[in-house]
Each structure stands twice: as C-alpha cells, then as structure tokens.
Design a protein around this motif. Sequence first.
Motif, PDB file in Angstrom:
ATOM      1  N   GLU A 168     104.229  38.241  11.622  1.00  0.00           N
ATOM      2  CA  GLU A 168     105.043  38.110  12.834  1.00  0.00           C
ATOM      3  C   GLU A 168     106.191  37.166  12.522  1.00  0.00           C
ATOM      4  O   GLU A 168     106.751  36.540  13.409  1.00  0.00           O
TER       5      GLU A 168
ATOM      6  N   GLN B 169      98.199  41.873  16.466  1.00  0.00           N
ATOM      7  CA  GLN B 169      98.987  43.097  16.347  1.00  0.00           C
ATOM      8  C   GLN B 169      98.240  44.273  15.706  1.00  0.00           C
ATOM      9  O   GLN B 169      98.119  45.335  16.305  1.00  0.00           O
TER      10      GLN B 169
ATOM     11  N   LYS C 112      95.123  45.456  17.724  1.00  0.00           N
ATOM     12  CA  LYS C 112      95.316  46.219  18.968  1.00  0.00           C
ATOM     13  C   LYS C 112      95.754  47.641  18.649  1.00  0.00           C
ATOM     14  O   LYS C 112      95.411  48.569  19.352  1.00  0.00           O
TER      15      LYS C 112
ATOM     16  N   ARG D 257     100.807  30.156  14.624  1.00  0.00           N
ATOM     17  CA  ARG D 257     101.947  30.323  13.725  1.00  0.00           C
ATOM     18  C   ARG D 257     102.336  28.968  13.156  1.00  0.00           C
ATOM     19  O   ARG D 257     102.613  28.037  13.915  1.00  0.00           O
TER      20      ARG D 257
ATOM     21  N   GLN E 225      98.913  34.274  24.269  1.00  0.00           N
ATOM     22  CA  GLN E 225      99.637  35.489  24.654  1.00  0.00           C
ATOM     23  C   GLN E 225      98.804  36.318  25.625  1.00  0.00           C
ATOM     24  O   GLN E 225      97.581  36.324  25.551  1.00  0.00           O
TER      25      GLN E 225
ATOM     26  N   ASP F 223      98.289  39.800  25.550  1.00  0.00           N
ATOM     27  CA  ASP F 223      98.576  40.801  24.532  1.00  0.00           C
ATOM     28  C   ASP F 223      98.124  42.173  25.040  1.00  0.00           C
ATOM     29  O   ASP F 223      97.023  42.288  25.584  1.00  0.00           O
TER      30      ASP F 223
ATOM     31  N   HIS G 248     111.475  42.628  14.756  1.00  0.00           N
ATOM     32  CA  HIS G 248     110.302  42.421  15.595  1.00  0.00           C
ATOM     33  C   HIS G 248     109.084  42.241  14.691  1.00  0.00           C
ATOM     34  O   HIS G 248     108.646  41.147  14.455  1.00  0.00           O
ATOM     35  N   HIS G 249     108.537  43.300  14.175  1.00  0.00           N
ATOM     36  CA  HIS G 249     107.548  43.247  13.100  1.00  0.00           C
ATOM     37  C   HIS G 249     107.522  44.612  12.435  1.00  0.00           C
ATOM     38  O   HIS G 249     108.092  45.567  12.967  1.00  0.00           O
TER      39      HIS G 249
ATOM     40  N   GLY H  90     107.727  40.460  24.487  1.00  0.00           N
ATOM     41  CA  GLY H  90     108.412  41.358  23.569  1.00  0.00           C
ATOM     42  C   GLY H  90     107.428  42.368  23.037  1.00  0.00           C
ATOM     43  O   GLY H  90     106.234  42.078  22.906  1.00  0.00           O
ATOM     44  N   GLY H  91     107.927  43.560  22.765  1.00  0.00           N
ATOM     45  CA  GLY H  91     107.032  44.571  22.215  1.00  0.00           C
ATOM     46  C   GLY H  91     107.818  45.744  21.698  1.00  0.00           C
ATOM     47  O   GLY H  91     109.049  45.701  21.612  1.00  0.00           O
ATOM     48  N   SER H  92     107.076  46.796  21.369  1.00  0.00           N
ATOM     49  CA  SER H  92     107.743  47.967  20.799  1.00  0.00           C
ATOM     50  C   SER H  92     106.832  49.180  20.846  1.00  0.00           C
ATOM     51  O   SER H  92     105.630  49.060  21.065  1.00  0.00           O
TER      52      SER H  92
ATOM     53  N   ARG I  55     105.242  51.796  18.458  1.00  0.00           N
ATOM     54  CA  ARG I  55     104.885  51.592  17.054  1.00  0.00           C
ATOM     55  C   ARG I  55     105.078  52.848  16.225  1.00  0.00           C
ATOM     56  O   ARG I  55     105.111  53.962  16.759  1.00  0.00           O
TER      57      ARG I  55
ATOM     58  N   GLY J  48     103.208  48.729  22.788  1.00  0.00           N
ATOM     59  CA  GLY J  48     102.680  47.629  23.592  1.00  0.00           C
ATOM     60  C   GLY J  48     103.654  46.492  23.721  1.00  0.00           C
ATOM     61  O   GLY J  48     104.857  46.633  23.452  1.00  0.00           O
ATOM     62  N   ILE J  49     103.112  45.380  24.125  1.00  0.00           N
ATOM     63  CA  ILE J  49     103.952  44.216  24.413  1.00  0.00           C
ATOM     64  C   ILE J  49     103.047  42.991  24.420  1.00  0.00           C
ATOM     65  O   ILE J  49     101.827  43.108  24.584  1.00  0.00           O
ATOM     66  N   ALA J  50     103.640  41.842  24.231  1.00  0.00           N
ATOM     67  CA  ALA J  50     102.892  40.583  24.418  1.00  0.00           C
ATOM     68  C   ALA J  50     103.772  39.612  25.180  1.00  0.00           C
ATOM     69  O   ALA J  50     104.967  39.490  24.903  1.00  0.00           O
TER      70      ALA J  50
HETATM   71  N1  ASP Z   1     102.695  41.227  18.354  1.00  0.00           N
HETATM   72  C1  ASP Z   1     103.979  41.085  18.975  1.00  0.00           C
HETATM   73  C2  ASP Z   1     104.311  39.600  19.115  1.00  0.00           C
HETATM   74  O1  ASP Z   1     103.441  38.768  19.033  1.00  0.00           O
HETATM   75  C3  ASP Z   1     104.051  41.699  20.322  1.00  0.00           C
HETATM   76  C4  ASP Z   1     103.984  43.178  20.300  1.00  0.00           C
HETATM   77  O2  ASP Z   1     104.712  43.819  19.538  1.00  0.00           O
HETATM   78  O3  ASP Z   1     103.198  43.709  21.093  1.00  0.00           O
HETATM   79  O4  ASP Z   1     105.446  39.258  19.338  1.00  0.00           O
END
Ligand code: ASP
Length: 585
Positions: free
Chosen positions: A174, A198, A201, A220, A234, A236, A445-446, A482-484, A486, A527-529
């Motif tokens: 992340e 991440q 889930k 982190r 979070q 999540d 994002h990731h 924030g999320g996306s 996938r 998803g999103i967190a």
């Molecule tokens: N894992 C992401 C974050 O911690 C959130 C996500 O993409 O759902 O920012």
Amino acid sequence: MYRSHTCGELRTPDIGTRVILSGWVQKVRDKGFVVWVDLRDRYGITQLVFDEQRTTATLLAEARKLGREFVIQVHGEVIERTSKNPQLSTGDIEILVSEIKILNPALLPPFTIEDDTDGGTDLRMKYRYLDIRRNPIKNNLIFRSKVAMEVRKYLSEQGFIEVETPYLIKSTPEGARDFVVPSRMNQGQFYALPQSPQTFKQLLMVGGLDKYFQIVKCFRDEDLRADRQPEFTQIDCEMAFVEQEDVLNAFEGLTRHLLKEIRGIEVEKFPRMTYDEAMKTYGNDKPDIRFEMRFGELNAVSQHRDFQIFNAAELVAGIAVPGGASLTRKEIDHLTDWLRRPQIGAKGMVYVRCNEDGSYKSSVDKFYDQEDLKKWAEATNAQTGDLICVLSGDTMSTRTQLSALRMEMAERLGLRNPLVFAPLWVIDFPLLEKDEETGDYHAMHHPFTSPKPGQLELLDTDPDAVRANAYDLVLNGNEIGGGSIRIHDKKMQSTMFRHLGFTEEEARAQFGFLMDAFQYGAPPHGGIAFGLDRLVAILGGQETIRDFIAFPKNNSGRDVMIDAPAPIDKAQLKELNLRLENNEG
Ligand code: ASP
C-alpha cells in the motif's frame, strides 16, 4: 452492590430516596461547618454533602481526608439543594451522606482532571488513563463507538458481513514500509503486519462472500507526519459483481447515513470531480469545497506582455480572495513572505486589488493595463473588493503553492467551519505515479487497481495518461476513503506487476497466491476503505485524530505510556535466532 445509581442519574423526583454511589473524587470544598464533595463517574457528577448539623463528627473528619481522584463509595439520601447548579444535570439535588468507604486512595494526579486541563500533550499521553477520565476525551471515545456502531448497523442492513482477516501475513503493498514480526517457529522468517487487508478481501470475493466489511487495524511504517498513526483503523469493504457506480452508491449511502444519524444533516447527492479537474481547479486531489476561490488559469491572458516571469512559466494561475482588496501593503508583504517559506516554496506573488470603483490596481501595473487585469478578474471570478493572488512556475508546484494559499486564506476568513460538511467523490485517478527521483512508476493506489477499459495498451506508450477505476471520498479537504475496481484476471495482473517493475519471479513469490486464485473463477470485484480515525474526528468537528484514539502513539511512533517500542532481552532474541549489530547481544 457497589452502586444503586450512577453519578449522572439522580434528579428532583428522586428526593427522599436512599442511594449508593461509587466514583472518583473530583473536588472537595471545605467551608468549615460544611464539606462538599463532587463525585464523578462516566455518567456525570453528583454533589455529596457533609455538615455539622446532620453528619457525625467522624464522618465529617473522613470527608475532609478525601483527596482528588480517591475512589469511594457512599450511602446516603437524595435531598434538594439549597443553591441549585443549572450547569449540572444533577444540579438540583445532592446526597446527604450517611456512610463513606474509601475503595482506593489515589496519588495526586499529575494534571487536573477537568475539561480544560493544565496537562500538556506529553503528560496527558503518559497518563492516558487519567486523560480518558476527562470529558473531552471520554466523549470522543463514546462518539467513536457510536460511529462504529452506525457503520456496522448500516452495512449489515445492506447485506455486508463482517469477516476478520489475519494480522500475521506477508507484505501487502500500500505504498509504505511494513512492520515485520520475526517467527520463532520458522527461524529466519518474518511475518509482515497488514498495511491493509487488501489481498484477503479480494480472496473473500473469490470465496464467494459477495459483500464484506471489517473495522480493522492497519499498520504502516511511514515517517510520521503530524496526526498520522503507525497503526490506524479502517472501515474496509469489498463487493463482487460491481462496477464503480455500484461502489460509489453503496458508500455514498453509508456516508449519508452517518451524517444523518451522527450529525442530523441531510446532504444532496455528492458531487463528482475527475482527478484532472480537481488538480486544475483546486490544485489538490482532496479539495475542500466548503468555499470557492477556484483557480483561474491565466496563461492565455498574461503571457502576451513583457513580463518575463510569467512568459517563462508553465502555469500562471490565480485565486480571488473575497474581500482581500482591503489588505494593506504590509499585510500582502507578510502573505508573500508566508508563501516564500521553504514549506511552501513560492518565489513570489503578483496581486491585483479589485477596487470598489471597478478599477484594478496591481503589483505589475508596469506590464498590464486595465483590460488585461479585467480578464484576470473574469478568469478567477473576482468581484469588486477581492484580491487576486497570482502564482507562476511549473504546473505541479504552482498548483501546490496556490492550493496552500487558498486553504490559508480560507482559514483566515473563517471559511473552514468544522460543522459544515461538504463531501465529494474524486474519480478517474491516474493509474501510475512517477517517482521523480528514480523515474520509476508506482501504482498510485495499489497494484490491484484496474485501468479504465481500453487503456491497458497506453501503459507502454504513455503511462502518465492511463487512468484507473479508482476513486476517493473527500470530506472537507480530507481524503476519508479510497478504493478501486480491481483487476480480476491473471493475465492483466501479471502485466500490471511487470509495469510496476516486478520480475515474474518476484511477482510469483509475493503474490502467487492471488494470481493462482484468479485462475479459479474470480468474480469482477471492487471496494473501498475509509479511515475511521479521521472520519470520526471530522464528524466530531475536530482536527486531532489522536483525541479520538484511546491509546495513540506520539509523532515518533512511541507509546509513551507503556514505553514502546523497547529493547527485548537476550533470551528472546536468541529464541528468535536474531542478533543485533553493534550490540553485545
Ligand atoms: N486497501 C486500500 C487502502 O488501504 C483500499 C481499497 O482499495 O479498498 O487504501
């Protein structure tokens, strides 16, 4: 039985009742012939009274011995107060004490347990359990519990199930460093604490759970900026068979529910803004839209004269500060100095006063005439009485500096009212972000975020242009979620890893489990967190997230109460097969 009632409970109708109360001594007031004691617990304060006429001499003497924060139990009768205290919910009554028992004496606390304490942050953190007795912190923790409860309530009603995922895992990228945990049973090997759940889930979606959420700790190991915690919480979430629209609607619903239940506020449909638009109009991907002062880009109306500074700039942009024309020359100079500080780094500022008579007076009158300045006023939407502040330079820095100025001016003008809530979605983020030092690309994002349909090919030719199915929820200038959508396809995920500089082997070693899973029927998912700590602070109308965390870390990542991190002893190191360099151990 320790108590029949709490210290926040008794009222006039209880007069005449015999009660038992337990709590902490807030204050003892000794008037000689009468002693009053304020008894406190989580629920409030009740006044106890001991006096020469109605109380035995022994009891009165005992009351006089009570110190602050002693834990006591009293028996007594509820009586009407002669001088009532309208500030206190129990202020109409007091307890005429007939029996007192000291459950536990207390040392003199190092700071006063009052709403306005004399304790500085360090002291409060060292004795956090005393700090928590204070209303501001106690109420924040109760508030946080209420928010968490509403989250659980809403999401469960929407069919989400809460699933716990492990803390002892392998690295999840992340964008931060991992906290690592040595394994005793597998010597020389380490777990990483999750930066977020991440990958798990996503695997729950492959597992068919369809709608997941979890209120979960994430870890982190970043250099701590003000108000960032190495471990944070979070909300999540992940959903299967969804497109971006579905996720946005679901979590706009959650946010709206929270604003309504917690703050009693109904908000319109959240505006949406692309990342590019946010950067162009606010210089920021988490714009505070409680106030205007939008950027006006002035290249077209400022680069036709002999003003070399503007002519050489990639971007010339300005904002109109409401009422700013009344700032004195000296105040404007101070503002320019503020902008020149290394934290902001602007070279200077050009300004235009929009006078009441419709004329303009600028710091660059030598180069620009009234017609030119009128165009600047139009581009920045300036009204008479405003001050147009103009910065120039390369696009990125100019935007960042102007955004800082915009926030500062809003602060000074009192436009950042914490009880006004202005949420919005920022969408269409870039997929990748370039590291200016190394030239390498990272996932913005990731690495599990999917590019917009049809943009994968652009990765080779124009990586900066690729946009992602990624979104942020922004509230009052803060990114709260924030999320996306996938990637759910093995081939695309491999391509992505390759672009992020992973060799095939590295990708396999780190994320083989995920790519394997994608071969067994992975549904489209996203998803999103939400960051719970910050969300709670914002909903609470406050800035400091630390005040909403029971046991927070300080700015160096230390828990000063338990004194962690701390060395471990030799035997423990040995058991883990670890040796410290530069250390006898
Ligand atoms: N894992 C992401 C974050 O911690 C959130 C996500 O993409 O759902 O920012």
